[in-house]
Design an enzyme around this catalytic site. Structure first.
Site, PDB file in Angstrom:
ATOM      1  N   ILE A   1       0.812  -1.217   0.000  1.00  0.00           N
ATOM      2  CA  ILE A   1       0.000   0.000   0.000  1.00  0.00           C
ATOM      3  C   ILE A   1       0.842   1.262   0.000  1.00  0.00           C
ATOM      4  CG2 ILE A   1      -1.999  -1.058   1.110  1.00  0.00           C
ATOM      5  CD1 ILE A   1      -1.008   0.052   3.780  1.00  0.00           C
ATOM      6  N   GLY A   2       2.154   1.120   0.035  1.00  0.00           N
ATOM      7  CA  GLY A   2       2.988   2.313   0.025  1.00  0.00           C
ATOM      8  C   GLY A   2       4.458   1.959  -0.002  1.00  0.00           C
TER       9      GLY A   2
ATOM     10  N   GLY B   1       8.400   4.029   0.985  1.00  0.00           N
ATOM     11  CA  GLY B   1       9.098   5.219   1.458  1.00  0.00           C
ATOM     12  C   GLY B   1      10.592   4.994   1.433  1.00  0.00           C
TER      13      GLY B   1
ATOM     14  N   ASP C   1      10.773  15.366  10.547  1.00  0.00           N
ATOM     15  CA  ASP C   1      10.316  15.084   9.184  1.00  0.00           C
ATOM     16  C   ASP C   1       8.802  15.285   9.105  1.00  0.00           C
ATOM     17  OD1 ASP C   1      10.644  14.509   6.532  1.00  0.00           O
ATOM     18  OD2 ASP C   1      10.690  12.333   6.790  1.00  0.00           O
TER      19      ASP C   1
END
Length: 803
Positions: A472-473, A475, A593
């Site tokens: 789903i992602g 990084g 961040d």
């Protein structure tokens, strides 16, 4: 246990020995491609593409491929080149094998065009590509390709054995691998930066024709693509384009140490050296406070080789233009000085190579600035840039296929006999170290059992062995999967990328995330369910956030847009979480961040701050923590970026950028819009000056924001974005202001006549003078390992920046 830094230290030692002692003889003859293979995969036909004859891999030749494969053909209505209408597909680890008769540095290009056929949709493929030792591409997918353009990946590989050379294609989980075309050919002698970098393969990530047009393979003798530099310029107004057709390739002198003459167009086409960017010196932009900066998004924790191309076509007298070259704000080289006689001759093309050391950076900035003391003409110029990533991830090859060792050439004929012996000794010693068994790495920071450890077997079961369909992602740390644990808990599983697992580069972030999240609990902070550190795996398991990221509900997906009330509630929740980190958590924590992709939403749109891998713990009472710069460009505090002094106010600045995102429904940096609109903060400031704030507000919000609420919201963002951290509010103050903006919105009647119209609010929005940031949204650490740093030179740097 063997010191894990020893091997890298020897690489660095060898690198600098080669830089200090090598004499890089320039090429004097036109290069003709020697040993070469151009392969049309999955076909029995030959195809010509810009002068290259690609031979069908079904024809007998001096290359072969694994029989564990199939052929896929595209539909007849494909309008792309015939080369991309067939592909060879692999359902298990397979390879192409090439006979090599001459050792050297080879240029390897892989072509991928993800067409769809009745039997396969190539855009769904997820796979690795490697040679016998190193991973070249990890979890690669070509599904982002658009139009009729193929995805082309380029590498430089050193081959030191006259034997077969193999390229391996390894599908991930239940997926498959494919390739449409392959190029393998010997590069020109002394051409590649590999001759003086390290023993790892190099991946070309950027090749830019600075100040000139895009160059396609038919304009380059080695069939390279050169992009324009427009989208990489931080401040387009700082530079002007120069052009000249005069080149002097008959330079009579010697190469000056690390600077080498580009006397042959295999280094770069003539057209690269015939255009440039130079300083735009004006009354309002004097040379002593101006520079030109280019920003490039790169892989985190990876070293890079940078080649800068120069040719003085400014028209100034020889030796009058002297300027400094920087990377990430660190001094690299003085160009045009008496020590560089090449650069004192107009029209002589030359280049300079240097290494940007491995760090956690996702950004490389290249800057030039006049040398105010030595230059007669205050100017600086650049003609071209190339950036190559050093590929250090170890490949996983079946035992019967792992006999060949593929190590890049490091010593060439340019070296003297004595240096050759020294380098040979160092290389031999490194290779011995390389093949010694290394004990399992220690994870001292999390060696104690936090009661959060989850067995790898359970995670594999929950993710169906990390099925790409559940991804789903992705990084900087790794890939995220949706999963359900055996107890029925719905979770998000973040697995460190393979290159991070093999090199240990993701370990600090992994440990920090666990240590931070194990000691905090707050309604507006994402909870850590558990972790796994079995073998080489580094896996984090979080509570599942049903609605995904805040960015997805602002502009980055097809999700329904949020109302103004919902946006304010999300901002309030996020501010509450950050305020707890700063003051409520044990010892205080700086997130470092803060951005819209690190604010997640649950099924009720309750906001929770996530991703604490870059966080910094410690007492935060107005003290400064000296640290390398980490964060995401576009959100980075300019004061922190310049001084490397971190405070909680750096989070406040980043949150101010998030507030503008929430208001305007667009990213902080957007290179797809007109140039003056690329930087959101600058665009808002411009519209404020013109009294046109309503033009930047998300169109879905127009007519529903109470003007008083809008004005208070904008004033809050303004305070967060103050250049000096001492002038910014605390997160507690920001939380109070946002809560007040929500109350104003709820108590006022929309549409009623107010003194505070949208236009009035616009004129009241007194944004600070915002530092221009690099034009790519990328996470960075700004501390290259350098021999000298000229921080004071960049004290007034105006920079204008994903991955």
């Amino acid at each position: 246990m063997e010191n894990p830094h020893t091997y890298r230290a020897l690489h660095i030692l060898l690198f600098y020995l080669l830089l200090q002692f090598s004499s890089l003889h320039f090429l004097s003859l036109a290069y003709e491609v020697q040993e070469k293979y151009f392969v049309n995969c999955g076909s029995d036909a030959n195809e010509n593409l810009t002068g290259r004859n690609f031979i069908g891999d079904l024809k007998p030749d001096s290359f072969s491929f694994s029989k564990k494969s199939e052929i896929i053909e595209g539909s007849s209505n494909l309008t792309t080149s015939s080369l991309y209408q067939t592909a060879r597909v692999f359902s298990q680890q397979s390879y192409y094998s090439f006979e090599i008769t001459e050792t050297g540095t080879y240029l390897v290009r892989l072509h991928f065009f993800p067409f769809s056929s009745p039997s396969r949709n190539l855009s769904t493929a997820v796979f690795d590509v490697s040679d016998s030792e190193f991973i070249l591409m990890s979890n690669f997918t070509a599904k982002n390709s658009t139009g009729n353009s193929a995805v082309i990946k380029e590498f430089f590989l050193g081959i030191i054995s006259t034997d077969s050379f193999k390229l391996y294609f390894t599908p991930q989980a239940s997926s498959f691998a494919f390739v449409n075309a392959i190029e393998v050919f010997l590069s020109p002698s002394n051409f590649t930066p590999e001759n003086y970098s390290s023993s790892f393969p190099l991946h070309t990530t950027y090749r830019v024709n600075v100040g000139g047009p895009k160059l396609t393979p038919d304009n380059d003798p080695l069939w390279r693509n050169w992009d324009t530099d427009d989208s990489y310029l931080s401040d387009p107004n700082a530079a002007v384009k120069n052009q000249s057709s005069a080149l002097n390739k008959n330079y009579p002198g010697e190469n000056d140490g690390l600077v080498a003459v580009a006397s042959n167009d295999s280094v770069a086409p003539d057209s690269v050296y015939q255009t440039a960017r130079a300083m735009n010196i004006t009354t309002s932009r004097p040379a002593n406070s101006s520079n030109i900066t280019w920003s490039f998004s790169v892989s985190r924790n990876a070293g890079h080789i940078v080649r800068a191309h120069f040719c003085d076509i400014t028209g100034a007298a020889p030796g009058n233009v002297v300027f400094n070259l920087y990377s990430n704000g660190n001094f690299r080289k003085e160009i045009g000085s008496v020590n560089n006689t090449i650069s004192q001759h107009p029209g002589v093309p030359f280049y300079y190579d240097f290494k940007v050391s491995s760090s956690e950076s996702e950004l490389i900035t290249i800057s030039i600035r006049p040398n105010m003391e030595d230059a007669t003409d205050k100017n600086a110029f650049l003609n071209g840039l190339e950036i190559l990533e050093i590929m250090e991830g170890k490949a996983s090859i079946s035992k019967d296929e792992s006999k060949k060792v593929n190590v890049a050439l490091v010593v060439g004929s340019v070296l003297g006999g004595g240096l050759f012996l020294i380098c040979s000794f160092i290389i031999g010693f490194m290779l011995c170290l390389k093949h010694r068994k290394v004990k399992k790495r220690s994870r001292g920071g999390i060696s104690h059992n936090l009661g959060l450890k989850i067995p790898l077997a359970e995670i594999r079961s929950a993710t169906h062995n990390f099925d790409p369909k559940l991804q789903i992602g992705v990084g900087g740390f790794g890939y995220v999967y949706k999963a359900i644990l055996s107890n029925g808990t719905k979770v998000a599983v973040k697995r460190c990328k393979q290159e991070g697992q093999r090199s240990g580069q993701g370990l600090p972030e992994f440990e920090t995330e666990i240590l931070v999240l194990s000691k905090i609990r707050h309604r507006h902070l994402v909870s850590l369910i558990g972790y796994c550190d079995e073998g080489s795996e580094m896996i984090l398991v979080y509570e599942f956030m049903e609605k995904g990221t805040l960015r997805g509900y602002l502009y980055d997906s097809d999700e329904p847009r949020l109302s103004w009330k919902q946006r304010l509630q999300i901002c309030i929740g996020s501010a509450s979480g950050l305020e707890y980190l700063h003051k409520g958590a044990a010892g205080g924590i700086i997130h470092r961040d803060v951005k819209s992709t690190n604010i997640l939403l649950d099924e009720n749109l309750v906001a929770k701050v996530a991703d604490f891998g870059l966080s910094k713990s410690g007492p935060l009472d107005e003290t400064h923590v000296s640290t390398v710069v980490k964060g995401t460009i576009g959100y980075l505090d300019p004061e922190y970026m310049m001084t490397q002094q971190l405070t909680e106010k750096s989070d406040v600045y980043s949150f101010g950028i998030v507030l503008l995102e929430v208001l305007c429904g667009r990213p902080p940096i957007d290179i797809t819009v007109p140039r003056e609109q690329v930087n959101l903060a600058e665009w808002v400031m411009f519209c404020k000056k013109q009294g046109l704030l309503e033009e930047v507000i998300d169109s879905t919000l127009k007519g529903q924001i109470d003007p008083s609420s809008l004005r208070h919201f904008i004033e809050t963002a303004e305070k967060c974005l103050q250049h000096d951290s001492a002038d910014r509010p605390t997160m507690a103050d920001v939380l109070w202001d946002l809560d007040y903006a929500l109350k104003l919105h709820q108590t006022e009647t929309l549409g009623e006549s107010h003194e505070d119209s949208t236009t009035t609010a616009s004129s009241a929005f007194l944004l600070p003078t915002i530092q221009r940031f690099p034009s790519l949204g990328s996470t960075i650490t700004g501390a290259d390992e350098m021999e000298s740093t000229e921080s004071e030179i960049f004290s007034q740097l105006r920079i204008g920046d994903a991955r």
